[in-house]
Motif scaffolding. Structure first.
Motif, PDB file in Angstrom:
ATOM      1  N   LYS A 162     -10.634  39.162 -23.680  1.00  9.95           N
ATOM      2  CA  LYS A 162     -11.782  38.306 -23.413  1.00  9.95           C
ATOM      3  C   LYS A 162     -12.125  37.365 -24.567  1.00  9.95           C
ATOM      4  CE  LYS A 162     -13.776  41.653 -20.234  1.00  9.95           C
ATOM      5  NZ  LYS A 162     -14.829  42.663 -20.019  1.00  9.95           N
ATOM      6  N   PHE A 163     -11.930  37.823 -25.805  1.00 12.99           N
ATOM      7  CA  PHE A 163     -12.324  36.978 -26.929  1.00 12.99           C
ATOM      8  C   PHE A 163     -11.140  36.607 -27.820  1.00 12.99           C
ATOM      9  CE2 PHE A 163     -16.059  39.292 -25.559  1.00 12.99           C
ATOM     10  CZ  PHE A 163     -16.947  38.253 -25.371  1.00 12.99           C
ATOM     11  N   LEU A 165     -10.471  33.134 -24.910  1.00 13.40           N
ATOM     12  CA  LEU A 165     -11.103  32.139 -25.773  1.00 13.40           C
ATOM     13  C   LEU A 165     -10.092  31.116 -26.276  1.00 13.40           C
ATOM     14  CD1 LEU A 165     -13.579  31.081 -27.219  1.00 13.40           C
ATOM     15  CD2 LEU A 165     -13.187  32.763 -29.039  1.00 13.40           C
ATOM     16  N   GLU A 166      -8.894  31.580 -26.607  1.00 10.63           N
ATOM     17  CA  GLU A 166      -7.855  30.656 -27.062  1.00 10.63           C
ATOM     18  C   GLU A 166      -7.553  29.611 -25.995  1.00 10.63           C
ATOM     19  OE1 GLU A 166      -4.537  33.143 -27.993  1.00 10.63           O
ATOM     20  OE2 GLU A 166      -5.557  34.114 -29.687  1.00 10.63           O
ATOM     21  N   ARG A 167      -7.403  30.048 -24.748  1.00  7.59           N
ATOM     22  CA  ARG A 167      -7.116  29.101 -23.679  1.00  7.59           C
ATOM     23  C   ARG A 167      -8.307  28.187 -23.430  1.00  7.59           C
ATOM     24  NH1 ARG A 167      -4.534  30.956 -17.964  1.00  7.59           N
ATOM     25  NH2 ARG A 167      -2.951  31.687 -19.440  1.00  7.59           N
ATOM     26  N   ALA A 168      -9.505  28.744 -23.519  1.00  6.00           N
ATOM     27  CA  ALA A 168     -10.705  27.928 -23.305  1.00  6.00           C
ATOM     28  C   ALA A 168     -10.784  26.795 -24.327  1.00  6.00           C
ATOM     29  CB  ALA A 168     -11.952  28.804 -23.400  1.00  6.00           C
ATOM     30  N   LEU A 169     -10.524  27.112 -25.582  1.00 10.53           N
ATOM     31  CA  LEU A 169     -10.578  26.088 -26.627  1.00 10.53           C
ATOM     32  C   LEU A 169      -9.480  25.044 -26.428  1.00 10.53           C
ATOM     33  CD1 LEU A 169     -11.375  28.318 -29.750  1.00 10.53           C
ATOM     34  CD2 LEU A 169     -12.957  26.892 -28.421  1.00 10.53           C
ATOM     35  N   GLU A 170      -8.307  25.503 -26.007  1.00 12.87           N
ATOM     36  CA  GLU A 170      -7.209  24.570 -25.749  1.00 12.87           C
ATOM     37  C   GLU A 170      -7.567  23.588 -24.640  1.00 12.87           C
ATOM     38  OE1 GLU A 170      -3.920  27.034 -24.787  1.00 12.87           O
ATOM     39  OE2 GLU A 170      -3.519  27.653 -26.865  1.00 12.87           O
ATOM     40  N   LEU A 171      -8.380  24.032 -23.680  1.00 11.25           N
ATOM     41  CA  LEU A 171      -8.764  23.192 -22.551  1.00 11.25           C
ATOM     42  C   LEU A 171     -10.020  22.369 -22.827  1.00 11.25           C
ATOM     43  CD1 LEU A 171      -8.078  25.691 -19.620  1.00 11.25           C
ATOM     44  CD2 LEU A 171      -6.715  23.704 -20.271  1.00 11.25           C
ATOM     45  N   GLY A 172     -10.530  22.459 -24.032  1.00 10.08           N
ATOM     46  CA  GLY A 172     -11.667  21.627 -24.414  1.00 10.08           C
ATOM     47  C   GLY A 172     -13.031  22.238 -24.199  1.00 10.08           C
ATOM     48  N   PHE A 173     -13.094  23.540 -23.898  1.00 12.00           N
ATOM     49  CA  PHE A 173     -14.395  24.194 -23.760  1.00 12.00           C
ATOM     50  C   PHE A 173     -14.963  24.493 -25.151  1.00 12.00           C
ATOM     51  CE2 PHE A 173     -12.493  25.019 -19.630  1.00 12.00           C
ATOM     52  CZ  PHE A 173     -13.571  24.818 -18.770  1.00 12.00           C
ATOM     53  N   ASP A 174     -16.275  24.563 -25.219  1.00 10.03           N
ATOM     54  CA  ASP A 174     -16.938  24.855 -26.491  1.00 10.03           C
ATOM     55  C   ASP A 174     -17.219  26.332 -26.681  1.00 10.03           C
ATOM     56  OD1 ASP A 174     -17.384  22.025 -27.336  1.00 10.03           O
ATOM     57  OD2 ASP A 174     -18.581  21.994 -25.492  1.00 10.03           O
ATOM     58  N   ALA A 175     -17.380  27.062 -25.583  1.00  5.37           N
ATOM     59  CA  ALA A 175     -17.737  28.473 -25.688  1.00  5.37           C
ATOM     60  C   ALA A 175     -17.334  29.234 -24.437  1.00  5.37           C
ATOM     61  CB  ALA A 175     -19.240  28.630 -25.917  1.00  5.37           C
ATOM     62  N   VAL A 176     -17.167  30.547 -24.616  1.00  5.91           N
ATOM     63  CA  VAL A 176     -16.967  31.469 -23.503  1.00  5.91           C
ATOM     64  C   VAL A 176     -18.262  32.237 -23.301  1.00  5.91           C
ATOM     65  CG1 VAL A 176     -15.843  33.615 -22.806  1.00  5.91           C
ATOM     66  CG2 VAL A 176     -14.467  31.723 -23.686  1.00  5.91           C
ATOM     67  N   CYS A 177     -18.716  32.266 -22.061  1.00  7.87           N
ATOM     68  CA  CYS A 177     -19.965  32.939 -21.696  1.00  7.87           C
ATOM     69  C   CYS A 177     -19.631  34.237 -20.967  1.00  7.87           C
ATOM     70  CB  CYS A 177     -20.792  32.014 -20.810  1.00  7.87           C
ATOM     71  SG  CYS A 177     -22.152  32.796 -19.924  1.00  7.87           S
ATOM     72  N   THR A 178     -20.262  35.339 -21.356  1.00 11.30           N
ATOM     73  CA  THR A 178     -20.070  36.613 -20.666  1.00 11.30           C
ATOM     74  C   THR A 178     -21.430  37.259 -20.404  1.00 11.30           C
ATOM     75  OG1 THR A 178     -19.968  38.086 -22.594  1.00 11.30           O
ATOM     76  CG2 THR A 178     -17.930  36.930 -21.970  1.00 11.30           C
ATOM     77  N   GLY A 179     -21.408  38.320 -19.609  1.00 11.39           N
ATOM     78  CA  GLY A 179     -22.645  39.021 -19.274  1.00 11.39           C
ATOM     79  C   GLY A 179     -22.932  40.194 -20.174  1.00 11.39           C
ATOM     80  N   HIS A 180     -22.371  40.209 -21.371  1.00 12.49           N
ATOM     81  CA  HIS A 180     -22.638  41.299 -22.310  1.00 12.49           C
ATOM     82  C   HIS A 180     -24.088  41.267 -22.788  1.00 12.49           C
ATOM     83  CE1 HIS A 180     -18.166  41.366 -22.795  1.00 12.49           C
ATOM     84  NE2 HIS A 180     -18.398  42.658 -22.901  1.00 12.49           N
ATOM     85  N   TYR A 181     -24.622  42.449 -23.030  1.00 11.59           N
ATOM     86  CA  TYR A 181     -25.967  42.582 -23.580  1.00 11.59           C
ATOM     87  C   TYR A 181     -25.865  42.679 -25.098  1.00 11.59           C
ATOM     88  CZ  TYR A 181     -27.844  43.384 -18.896  1.00 11.59           C
ATOM     89  OH  TYR A 181     -28.213  43.241 -17.575  1.00 11.59           O
ATOM     90  N   ALA A 182     -25.991  41.548 -25.749  1.00  9.91           N
ATOM     91  CA  ALA A 182     -25.969  41.450 -27.206  1.00  9.91           C
ATOM     92  C   ALA A 182     -26.620  40.117 -27.555  1.00  9.91           C
ATOM     93  CB  ALA A 182     -24.549  41.521 -27.751  1.00  9.91           C
TER      94      ALA A 182
END
Length: 365
Positions: free
Chosen positions: A106-107, A111-128
């Protein structure tokens, strides 16, 4: 901000994605296919990432009006999580697959693929909770102590935290998240939470391992090395276990005995009294810091050794390529392979995989 919302098919990730949309971000939903067994079905609250979960995630994304994709991460999951789980048990350790999934899938992979595709962040439903402090982003406990998931996120690094988004961290309770999902018309509002190991949906870890690593009979020893029973496979035992020992020799004091050690090389299991589970020291060479590293090599902290365990006051020392922790009061039932997460108040400092434990009760001579 362009946000990639990881949508497991549960209520938490669906509400997290909804809040990201409400915050004005450009959101795209993605569900991770972690198994190539296309017919995999969910069994109540057991398992996740199944066919039903993918469909639930798609329905939630449609309700939110965001693009949705399914990404096949099954090969990476097999290599980095499932294979690690098997090898750790073969080595006599007790692994935490949720930690490895967060760390490697997940991170890392996601996240690596998300950044490669131009996303700024990965959003999850974790409680933190994430806090942007003077020295960079910090990971803190959630406001709802009962749902706090900072322990399983202790593997995240500073770089990963910089591109992470946890919209649920400040929510006081899971009940409020479910109520919000109802108001939003999300069909997953009352869906049960997932429990147990996701790739062993029937919960039979012993049987699952036996099929993959084999089961060979061996001896059960007491702390003096005397044979007091036999077992069907050392991989089926974990430190602290009481049930299923089937001992042929009763304890001299009549008290139950617990697994103290698993020795895979000799295929033996060592058992003893409950007080022998007390652990005076733990250490590990595989460690990371969640943001800024500690300023000194010796510091006081709190240490948590299980996802729902109480944090224990302790003293930590960094040296000789390892982190060594001495608790004020002994831990109970610590097994090599578990993860120790270090806290400074609510802030996660970092984590290490436990390689070595020192009993607070020496074996009789």
């Amino acid at each position: 901000m362009r946000v990639l919302a990881a949508m497991s098919g549960g209520v938490d990730s669906a509400v997290a994605a909804a809040r990201a949309v409400d915050a004005g971000h450009e959101v795209v939903g993605v569900h991770l296919a972690l198994s190539r067994a296309g017919g995999t079905l969910r069994a109540g609250s057991r398992g996740c990432c199944t066919v039903e979960d993918a469909l639930d995630a798609r329905r939630a994304a449609d309700r939110l009006g965001i693009p949705f994709y399914v990404w096949d991460f099954s090969e990476r999951f097999r290599d980095d999580v499932v294979a690690d789980f098997i090898s750790e048990y073969q080595a006599g350790r007790t692994p935490n697959p949720c930690m490895r999934c967060n760390e490697k899938i997940k991170f890392a992979a996601l996240l690596e693929r998300a950044l490669e595709l131009g996303f700024d962040a990965v959003c999850t439903g974790h409680y933190a909770t994430l806090v942007d402090g003077e020295h960079g982003r910090e990971l803190h406990r959630a406001s709802d102590a009962a749902k706090d998931q900072s322990y399983v996120l202790g593997v995240l690094t500073a770089e990963q935290l910089a591109h992470t988004y946890f919209p649920l961290g400040s929510t006081p309770s899971k009940a409020l998240v479910r109520a919000e999902a109802e108001e939003r018309g999300l069909t997953v509002a009352q869906k049960p939470d997932s429990h147990d190991i996701c790739f062993i949906p029937d919960g039979d870890t012993r049987g699952w391992l036996a099929e993959r690593v084999g089961a060979e009979k061996g001896e059960i020893l007491d702390r003096n090395g005397e044979v007091i029973g036999t077992h069907e496979g050392a991989h089926a035992f974990t430190v602290g276990q009481r049930r299923g020992l089937q001992l042929g020799v009763p304890a001299s004091d009549g008290k139950p005995r617990f697994v103290l050690e698993v020795r895979p090389v000799s295929n033996t299991v060592v058992v003893g009294p409950k007080e022998a589970l007390a652990t005076a020291e733990i250490s590990g060479e595989r460690f990371t810091w969640a943001g800024r590293a500690p300023e000194t090599d010796a510091f006081d902290c709190h240490v948590q050794i299980r996802a729902h365990a109480d944090p224990v006051p302790a003293h930590a020392v960094i040296g000789d390529g390892a982190v060594t922790v001495t608790p004020q009061e002994p831990f109970e039932g610590v097994a090599p392979g578990q993860t120790a997460v270090l806290y400074d108040g609510t802030r996660v400092l970092g984590q290490f995989t436990i390689d070595r434990t020192v009993s607070a009760v020496p074996a009789p001579v």
